[in-house]
Design an enzyme around this catalytic site. Structure first.
Site, PDB file in Angstrom:
ATOM      1  CB  SER A 232       1.364   2.416  -9.807  1.00  0.00           C
ATOM      2  OG  SER A 232       1.400   3.692  -9.193  1.00  0.00           O
TER       3      SER A 232
ATOM      4  N   GLY B 202      -4.070   1.351  -4.220  1.00  0.00           N
ATOM      5  CA  GLY B 202      -4.457   1.746  -3.011  1.00  0.00           C
ATOM      6  C   GLY B 202      -3.701   1.075  -1.527  1.00  0.00           C
TER       7      GLY B 202
ATOM      8  CB  THR C  54       0.351   4.156  -0.300  1.00  0.00           C
ATOM      9  OG1 THR C  54       1.478   3.475  -0.997  1.00  0.00           O
ATOM     10  CG2 THR C  54       1.167   5.016   0.749  1.00  0.00           C
TER      11      THR C  54
ATOM     12  CD  GLU D 179       9.542  -6.210  -0.881  1.00  0.00           C
ATOM     13  OE1 GLU D 179       8.841  -6.405  -1.740  1.00  0.00           O
ATOM     14  OE2 GLU D 179      10.567  -6.947  -0.288  1.00  0.00           O
TER      15      GLU D 179
END
Ligand code: ADP
Ligand code: ADP
Length: 234
Positions: free
Chosen positions: A44, A47, A49, A171
């Site tokens: 998380s 980068g 997204t 996902e």
């Protein structure tokens, strides 16, 4: 021609003073073949997204170059970018009506042939007249809605109607049982014969199926390769 190319791409969100901006992508390079499944994995905040949003040109790179189907994304009209890139929006809450209704709302000009093809590719032929959320059974759950896996595949079918060159899929929110998991893999495999599929992968099965894996960490590509090559990075 690769579907997507990143050449030394740099990006920071514009927030606060210039000197306080934290780079999010720090010189990212990779290519995505025109067909097949490419998985992007990483913790998380890596980068992932942001990378999708540059492919959609929600943002422009601060440095380096993003190419779509061999062309500099900056030189393409936005409409062309929107046509080439299909993001699978997984907002099942917004679904109303039958599977077919959802597809015709999404693409009012889709032909019957295209709808049938998308439904087949998504493995939804038997439920095309069914309501995604069981809206016909408001007095109680009679089990007539779609399963979580079917709803997810409906989101893919919706995007397929757009006939994108690149399909982007996150996902993140999916919890599927093993049957749904298998159906999902089958759908991704079929779709990836027609276009490039880039999945932010949280499931091991997607990574195993991927022709290519990009490991993103702290805004840098740590490794690319096939599953076997990358076992050491697990
Ligand atoms: P991932 O998808 O791998 O979790 P993101 O691309 O969402 O990573 O985020 C990468 C970094 O950019 C994180 O540090 C995140 O806090 C920051 N970030 C994401 N979106 C924004 C935004 N809209 N404005 C400022 N910073 C952001
Ligand atoms: P995060 O995981 O960073 O908290 P989400 O993935 O939940 O953010 O995204 C919030 C909303 O934005 C969701 O409705 C999602 O469908 C949408 N969204 C996220 N990324 C994209 C994208 N690349 N293109 C279009 N919509 C997006």
């Amino acid at each position: 021609r690769p579907a997507v190319e990143f050449h030394d791409v740099r990006f920071a969100y514009r927030r606060g003073k210039q000197e306080e901006r934290t780079p999010v992508l720090k010189g990212v390079s990779f290519t995505v073949p025109a067909r097949g499944l490419t998985a992007v994995v990483g913790p998380s905040g890596a980068g992932k997204t942001t990378m999708f949003q540059l492919i959609e040109r929600f943002y422009a790179a601060d440095g380096g170059r993003v190419q779509l189907s061999g062309q500099n994304i900056e030189a393409l009209p936005l409409d062309t970018v929107r046509g080439l890139v299909g993001y699978v929006q997984q907002d099942s809450a917004a679904m109303r009506g039958t599977v077919r209704d959802n597809l015709t709302y999404a693409q009012p000009h889709a032909t019957e042939y295209d709808i049938q093809e998308a439904v087949e590719m998504a493995g939804l032929t038997s439920v095309i007249a069914q309501l995604p959320q069981g809206l016909d059974t408001e007095l109680g759950d009679q089990g007539s809605g779609l399963s979580g896996g079917q709803r997810q595949r409906l989101c893919i079918a919706r995007t397929l109607l757009q006939k994108p060159a690149v399909m982007l899929l996150d996902e993140a929110t999916s919890n599927l049982d093993s049957d749904s998991e298998r159906d999902f893999r089958d759908v991704l495999r079929r779709v990836s014969r027609q276009c490039a599929v880039i999945a932010i992968a949280h499931r091991i099965s997607t990574v195993i199926d991927a022709e290519k894996i990009v490991v993103l960490e702290g805004g840098r590509v740590r490794a690319t390769g096939v599953h076997q090559d990358l076992m050491e990075h697990d």
